[in-house]
Each structure stands twice: as structure tokens, then as C-alpha cells.
Motif scaffolding. Structure first.
Motif, PDB file in Angstrom:
ATOM      1  N   ILE A 182      -4.760   4.828   6.023  1.00 44.22           N
ATOM      2  CA  ILE A 182      -4.937   5.896   5.208  1.00 44.22           C
ATOM      3  C   ILE A 182      -6.392   6.610   5.492  1.00 44.22           C
ATOM      4  O   ILE A 182      -6.669   7.740   5.429  1.00 44.22           O
ATOM      5  CB  ILE A 182      -4.300   5.935   4.040  1.00 44.22           C
ATOM      6  N   LEU A 183      -7.229   5.460   5.048  1.00 48.08           N
ATOM      7  CA  LEU A 183      -8.717   5.936   4.972  1.00 48.08           C
ATOM      8  C   LEU A 183      -9.301   6.439   6.146  1.00 48.08           C
ATOM      9  O   LEU A 183     -10.056   7.316   6.464  1.00 48.08           O
ATOM     10  CB  LEU A 183      -9.595   4.905   4.492  1.00 48.08           C
ATOM     11  N   MET A 184      -8.709   5.727   7.419  1.00 46.82           N
ATOM     12  CA  MET A 184      -9.219   6.355   8.954  1.00 46.82           C
ATOM     13  C   MET A 184      -8.737   7.676   9.023  1.00 46.82           C
ATOM     14  O   MET A 184      -9.475   8.550   9.578  1.00 46.82           O
ATOM     15  CB  MET A 184      -8.697   5.262   9.835  1.00 46.82           C
ATOM     16  N   ASP A 185      -7.475   7.869   8.677  1.00 49.28           N
ATOM     17  CA  ASP A 185      -6.868   9.326   9.028  1.00 49.28           C
ATOM     18  C   ASP A 185      -7.595  10.095   8.304  1.00 49.28           C
ATOM     19  O   ASP A 185      -7.492  11.620   8.829  1.00 49.28           O
ATOM     20  CB  ASP A 185      -5.261   9.039   8.536  1.00 49.28           C
ATOM     21  N   THR A 186      -8.261   9.898   7.307  1.00 44.88           N
ATOM     22  CA  THR A 186      -8.880  10.890   6.245  1.00 44.88           C
ATOM     23  C   THR A 186     -10.279  11.019   6.757  1.00 44.88           C
ATOM     24  O   THR A 186     -11.338  11.458   5.739  1.00 44.88           O
ATOM     25  CB  THR A 186      -8.459  11.002   4.880  1.00 44.88           C
ATOM     26  N   GLU A 187     -10.724  10.263   7.694  1.00 47.47           N
ATOM     27  CA  GLU A 187     -12.235  10.059   8.047  1.00 47.47           C
ATOM     28  C   GLU A 187     -13.087   9.699   6.931  1.00 47.47           C
ATOM     29  O   GLU A 187     -14.178   9.665   7.248  1.00 47.47           O
ATOM     30  CB  GLU A 187     -12.654  11.288   8.584  1.00 47.47           C
ATOM     31  N   ARG A 188     -12.743   8.640   6.220  1.00 51.27           N
ATOM     32  CA  ARG A 188     -13.362   7.943   5.273  1.00 51.27           C
ATOM     33  C   ARG A 188     -13.920   6.691   5.807  1.00 51.27           C
ATOM     34  O   ARG A 188     -13.252   5.325   5.489  1.00 51.27           O
ATOM     35  CB  ARG A 188     -12.698   7.657   3.900  1.00 51.27           C
ATOM     36  N   PHE A 189     -14.544   6.695   6.911  1.00 46.31           N
ATOM     37  CA  PHE A 189     -14.462   5.346   7.798  1.00 46.31           C
ATOM     38  C   PHE A 189     -15.097   4.121   7.105  1.00 46.31           C
ATOM     39  O   PHE A 189     -14.813   3.159   7.036  1.00 46.31           O
ATOM     40  CB  PHE A 189     -15.418   5.512   9.254  1.00 46.31           C
ATOM     41  N   ASP A 190     -16.246   4.602   6.466  1.00 47.96           N
ATOM     42  CA  ASP A 190     -16.961   3.514   5.411  1.00 47.96           C
ATOM     43  C   ASP A 190     -16.023   2.780   4.497  1.00 47.96           C
ATOM     44  O   ASP A 190     -16.081   1.527   4.312  1.00 47.96           O
ATOM     45  CB  ASP A 190     -18.292   4.040   4.835  1.00 47.96           C
ATOM     46  N   ASP A 191     -15.143   3.543   3.763  1.00 51.67           N
ATOM     47  CA  ASP A 191     -14.132   3.014   2.928  1.00 51.67           C
ATOM     48  C   ASP A 191     -13.377   2.062   3.627  1.00 51.67           C
ATOM     49  O   ASP A 191     -12.945   1.036   3.266  1.00 51.67           O
ATOM     50  CB  ASP A 191     -13.429   4.148   2.130  1.00 51.67           C
ATOM     51  N   ALA A 192     -12.868   2.505   4.848  1.00 50.62           N
ATOM     52  CA  ALA A 192     -11.918   1.712   5.626  1.00 50.62           C
ATOM     53  C   ALA A 192     -12.452   0.318   5.999  1.00 50.62           C
ATOM     54  O   ALA A 192     -11.818  -0.674   5.791  1.00 50.62           O
ATOM     55  CB  ALA A 192     -11.290   2.647   6.889  1.00 50.62           C
ATOM     56  N   ILE A 193     -13.891   0.420   6.453  1.00 47.98           N
ATOM     57  CA  ILE A 193     -14.570  -0.839   6.993  1.00 47.98           C
ATOM     58  C   ILE A 193     -14.416  -1.547   5.773  1.00 47.98           C
ATOM     59  O   ILE A 193     -14.375  -2.938   5.705  1.00 47.98           O
ATOM     60  CB  ILE A 193     -16.035  -0.389   7.510  1.00 47.98           C
ATOM     61  N   ALA A 194     -14.845  -1.141   4.259  1.00 44.95           N
ATOM     62  CA  ALA A 194     -14.936  -1.943   3.268  1.00 44.95           C
ATOM     63  C   ALA A 194     -13.623  -2.747   3.066  1.00 44.95           C
ATOM     64  O   ALA A 194     -13.357  -4.192   2.640  1.00 44.95           O
ATOM     65  CB  ALA A 194     -15.303  -1.070   1.981  1.00 44.95           C
TER      66      ALA A 194
END
Length: 274
Positions: A182-194
């Protein structure tokens, strides 16, 4: 578990296996998803069997031995209730099974193995013991399925439910993968990495998590870090074709043609064998 089960896309995302691998195991009747081919739904037990096959392959067991072992296991141990507590392991190039009485068997032949030193088999690959025994996991599972059902209609609510599931069971890898998606799809890459790196605290060598970290890092423009994550993924799962492909692209982008060619060749060979 809820009736709708896991989709093929979710199975691939969780396990890092290709569609053709899953289709071969379905054709061999190791797993029997419900629904039509285009809309298969897999049970949690299907996931366990698929993860077992993938983990045995990563441990170096040949595909032929895996197929023979799982076929014998399915036929000999598959009656209701008999798989509870069974542990499957790769010992050298042999697949072994240890039952609740701590007896060890050759999964391919059914032969009882003598355990002279009394120690448990090394390199446990998968347990078929029911993993959702406690209330926290039951609650987390309910939240996980609720989140999945909300993904298309209310992505914010789905994210909240995945986070609630992880608050109850922090090592719930499937919830971490879906939340990261979900975080990747919404371009919140740093949150996805975390999220992925938090999951790696519990499963530090998980190739699917390492691959997803690589994708998130690549999408955020951190190509060097992404490459290291892909290489770690390949180290733990040499037959992870997509990791070879992504590593090849980055090496090509960075001007290292020799390494790019090596990974492209590995990718093509794996695709031919899949």
C-alpha cells in the motif's frame, strides 16, 4: 480462516515464487485452490506447502526430490490431523520429516531414520503445526483479512487495519508485505522501507522482504542500496529470478556491463527452468 483465501498475486508477493511454479504445484495436486484459474483462492495450508517447497529449493534440495518428498508426504501423512506438529527439514540433499514423537523419517521414501546423537534435525524449513494458536494471532488474522477486503474501496482504512494487525503480532510478515505494498502504491517509499526493515528484524534472511526493500529503495532513487538488497536476496535465494533481473538493470544503469550480463543470463536461465 475466511473463505475467500489468498489470491495468486498475494501468494507470489508473499513467497517470491513465479506463477509457473505455483501452476506446476497446482497441476501436481500438492495444493488445490478454490475457484476458476483466473481467480484462484489459496488456503493458509496451501501457503505452508508452497512456502515449504520454496524453502527446500533455497536450501539446495533438487526439484525432483522436493516433488517426490511432498508427494509422499501428501499421500502418507495427509489424512486429517496427521500433519499437526510435523516439521520438515533439509538435511544435506535429503528432505526429512520429524513427527510429534520426535521420530525422523525420509520424506521421499517414508523410511524411518535412526537418530544416533538424539539431536533434532538441523535446518528446520517449515512447521505444519497450527500457527494461530493464541488470541493475539487470531485477532491479527481477522484484522489482516479485513484490511485485504478494504484495499480497493478504502485504502486508508486498509492501512490502519494492517498496522493494527502488526501492533498485535509484530512478526506477521504477510501483514508487513501488504502494508508495504500500500505504501509503495501511494509512493511513500521511505515508509515502506521502514515497514519492510522492521519485518526483517524477525526474519532477517527472508528473500521476499529483501527483494521488496530493494524495489522500494530503487523507486526512491537509492540505487546503490537497492542493489545491495537485491544481492542479499540472491545470496539467500539464488533462484529468485526477479532479483537477478532488477540487479541486472541497476548494474547496466551504473555502467557495469559484465555484472549486468551475468545477472541477465541468470534471469533467462531461471525463466527457462521455471
Amino acid at each position: 480462516m475466511p473463505d475467500h483465501g489468498y489470491s495468486l498475486r498475494e501468494v507470489q508477493r508473499m513467497l517470491g515464487v513465479s506463477r509457473s511454479v505455483v501452476e506446476k504445484l497446482v497441476a501436481a495436486e500438492f495444493v488445490s485452490p478454490s475457484g476458476e484459474r483466473r481467480d484462484w483462492r489459496f488456503t493458509f495450508q496451501d501457503i505452508v506447502m508452497l512456502r515449504t517447497a520454496q524453502a527446500l529449493r533455497v536450501a539446495g534440495v533438487s526439484p525432483v526430490k522436493i516433488i517426490r518428498a511432498l508427494d509422499h508426504l501428501r499421500k502418507s501423512w495427509g489424512h486429517e490431523g496427521s500433519l499437526t506438529g510435523v516439521r520438515i527439514a533439509a538435511v544435506g540433499d535429503r528432505v526429512t520429516v520429524r513427527d510429534e514423537a520426535s521420530r525422523q523419517w525420509d520424506a521421499e521414501t517414508g523410511q524411518l531414520l535412526l537418530d544416533f546423537d538424539g539431536k533434532p534435525a538441523a535446518t528446520n524449513i517449515a512447521s505444519l503445526q497450527a500457527p494461530l494458536a493464541n488470541r493475539a494471532r487470531e485477532d491479527a488474522t481477522a484484522l489482516f483479512y479485513r484490511a485485504r477486503s478494504l484495499e480497493e474501496e478504502n485504502i486508508d482504512a486498509a492501512e490502519s487495519e494492517y498496522r493494527a494487525a502488526l501492533a498485535r503480532v509484530p512478526d506477521y510478515t504477510d501483514a508487513s508485505l501488504n502494508l508495504g505494498g500500500i505504501l509503495m502504491d501511494t509512493e511513500r517509499f521511505d515508509d515502506a522501507i521502514a515497514v519492510y526493515r522492521e519485518a526483517l528484524r524477525y526474519r532477517p534472511n527472508d528473500p521476499v522482504l529483501l527483494f521488496n526493500v530493494g524495489v522500494a529503495l530503487e523507486d526512491s532513487g537509492r540505487f546503490g542500496e537497492a542493489l545491495r538488497s537485491y544481492e542479499l536476496c540472491i545470496e539467500h535465494a539464488p533462484d529468485f529470478a526477479d532479483a537477478h533481473f532488477n540487479a541486472a538493470r541497476i548494474h547496466e544503469e551504473l555502467g557495469d556491463a559484465a555484472k549486468a550480463i551475468r545477472h541477465f543470463n541468470a534471469y533467462r536461465n531461471l525463466q527457462k527452468g521455471s
